[in-house]
Write a protein that holds these residues in place. Sequence first.
Motif, short mmCIF file in Angstrom:
data_model
loop_
_atom_site.label_atom_id
_atom_site.label_comp_id
_atom_site.label_asym_id
_atom_site.label_seq_id
_atom_site.Cartn_x
_atom_site.Cartn_y
_atom_site.Cartn_z
N HIS A 1 0.79 -1.16 0.06
CA HIS A 1 0.52 -0.16 0.13
C HIS A 1 1.46 1.27 -0.16
O HIS A 1 1.91 1.27 0.39
CB HIS A 1 -0.96 -0.19 1.25
CG HIS A 1 -0.15 0.36 2.48
ND1 HIS A 1 0.89 -0.70 3.48
CD2 HIS A 1 -0.40 1.08 3.46
CE1 HIS A 1 1.40 -0.65 3.98
NE2 HIS A 1 0.76 0.82 4.61
N PRO B 1 0.44 4.40 2.07
CA PRO B 1 -0.33 5.57 3.30
C PRO B 1 -1.32 6.81 2.46
O PRO B 1 -0.04 7.49 1.85
CB PRO B 1 0.34 5.48 4.42
CG PRO B 1 1.76 4.59 3.71
CD PRO B 1 2.08 4.06 2.72
N LEU C 1 -4.95 -3.20 7.26
CA LEU C 1 -6.30 -2.98 8.10
C LEU C 1 -6.80 -1.82 7.55
O LEU C 1 -5.89 -0.35 6.96
CB LEU C 1 -5.94 -2.07 9.51
CG LEU C 1 -4.75 -3.72 10.14
CD1 LEU C 1 -5.06 -3.18 12.26
CD2 LEU C 1 -6.20 -4.77 10.76
N ASN D 1 -5.28 0.89 4.55
CA ASN D 1 -4.71 0.51 3.68
C ASN D 1 -4.82 -0.66 3.14
O ASN D 1 -4.06 -1.40 1.87
CB ASN D 1 -2.89 0.09 4.81
CG ASN D 1 -2.71 1.46 5.88
OD1 ASN D 1 -3.13 2.35 4.81
ND2 ASN D 1 -2.03 1.58 6.71
C1 LIG Z 1 -1.84 2.93 7.65
O1 LIG Z 1 -0.54 2.85 7.00
C2 LIG Z 1 0.54 3.65 7.51
C3 LIG Z 1 1.90 3.08 7.43
O2 LIG Z 1 2.19 2.34 6.33
C4 LIG Z 1 0.19 3.27 9.22
O3 LIG Z 1 0.83 4.10 9.68
C5 LIG Z 1 -1.34 3.87 9.62
O4 LIG Z 1 -1.44 3.87 11.03
C6 LIG Z 1 -1.93 2.64 9.09
N1 LIG Z 1 -3.54 3.00 8.90
C7 LIG Z 1 -3.79 2.25 9.13
C8 LIG Z 1 -5.96 2.02 9.52
O5 LIG Z 1 -3.74 0.80 9.94
#
Ligand SMILES: *[C@@H]1O[C@H](CO)[C@@H](O)[C@H](O)[C@H]1NC(C)=O
Length: 493
Positions: free
Chosen positions: A48, A50, A394, A397
């Motif tokens: 992904h 972010p 999650l 992402n």
């Molecule tokens: C999505 O990924 C980023 C880092 O790749 C992370 O900082 C963030 O907390 C993640 N969001 C979720 C909803 O897991």
Amino acid sequence: MPIMKLLFLFLLSVGIVKSQGTLDYDDEDSTALPPTEGESTGVDARGHRPLNKKREPFPSLKPVLPPPSSGIRYRARPTKPPVTGRPKEPVVYPDNGGCKHVSEELGVLCPTGCELRTELLKQESTIKPTVLDLTDKVRKLEQSSSSIFSYTNMLDERLAKRQKQVRDNQNVISQYNKEVEEHYYFVKENLDSNIPSNLKILRGIVDILHQKLQKLENAITSQLSECRTPCTVSCNVPVVSGKECEDIIRKGGDKSEMYLVQPDPLVKPYKVYCDMTTENGGWLLIQNRQDGSVNFGRTWDAYKKGFGNIAFSGGKKYCDTPGEYWLGNDKISQLTKMGPTELLIELEDWDGAKVKAHYGGFNIQGEANKYQLSVSNYRGTAGNALLEGASQLLGENRTMTIHNSMFFSTFDRDNDGWANPDPKKQCSKEDGGGWWYNRCHSANPNGRYYWGGHYTPEMAKHGTDDGIVWMNWKGSWHSLKKVSMKIRPVSEQ
Ligand SMILES: *[C@@H]1O[C@H](CO)[C@@H](O)[C@H](O)[C@H]1NC(C)=O
């Protein structure tokens, strides 16, 4: 002594292990660039990109109809410290000459008669004290001579001791010399026997490498000469042909090999590889990766028309071994438009483990709709990457790695779900192949081929997981050994 030997052998063996270690290591792709802009290295589940919430819109899944389910064309088919002796310091012995005293000086005085008496009386007053003094001195001398005697004795004793010490030291020295000699012979022995044999081993290894290089050179030369003439398939195309592989198996073509198909009278017949054995057969390969022989980092036009090698002759007259290829988006789209189509994705890692992802519905729009992907009805052991995204991620992402309903993207045609104004930030440019990239992927079957499977952000061209990835199964940093995508018309149950 044994420690020295052990140490010596240890050093020798370290040398050998080191030289062999470099031989085992296959650093095939050392030309790769380090990751750029320090972007997210070492994140295990990559895939992904972010969101920067202030600036970027969330990627929107383009609505797409599920793959058609009506209009089934076919009825059910029957079917490691060193210790050394420290040298003793040289002992300096005192000179023993001059140690003995002499005492004859007083014996010349011989007195006679009254002369002596007068003289004596005359001198008595002066001599008396002198005599007294002398007496005193003599007494002292006696004393000192006895102390000198005992001192002499003491010196003699010491001398004897020292001499003994010298003998002892000589023993020690000769013992030490003996040890040095033994070391010398041991080292010499090793030099004479081990080193030449180790050199021989190394030379043997170098020879083998040399032979391998020569074989490679020969192979390259012969391949080059073959490449000068357009590739011709040197095996027979079976007589039986059909609309696609399902049609062919129904007509009796039951061997897995290359066939000629003509899905529609309006399209020219073309070659495909049909898998007639897996899960009841009738599968038409639209994609195959197995050895990294074909570059998948290609243009829109190449993905549109297809590229790679359909099949090879495995020694017999027919083309029974599939090559690495992409059938072509136009052909894939056309095949899926003919009616309900199912998709089988087979994956194999570098330990030989195999998993599958089966999609009961699979449809690809035409070029005008950017070959939009639609899949449905997952079952299998690989993980539902196409419909649900990467299971390691999650929330958003994860959803930004879903492939269903995405448009096809190549490095020269950006249709991905990553709305980034930077023209370098495109999924297809970063992840190595043409694919239905979102932002960016959970599955990347058209990624770069990494021999051995394990790779790191430092090895990847852009620091991203650009290998042949199926995140739901092996994560981002194991590039698969084999992937194939096969389609088949859905048959009546
Ligand atoms: C999505 O990924 C980023 C880092 O790749 C992370 O900082 C963030 O907390 C993640 N969001 C979720 C909803 O897991």
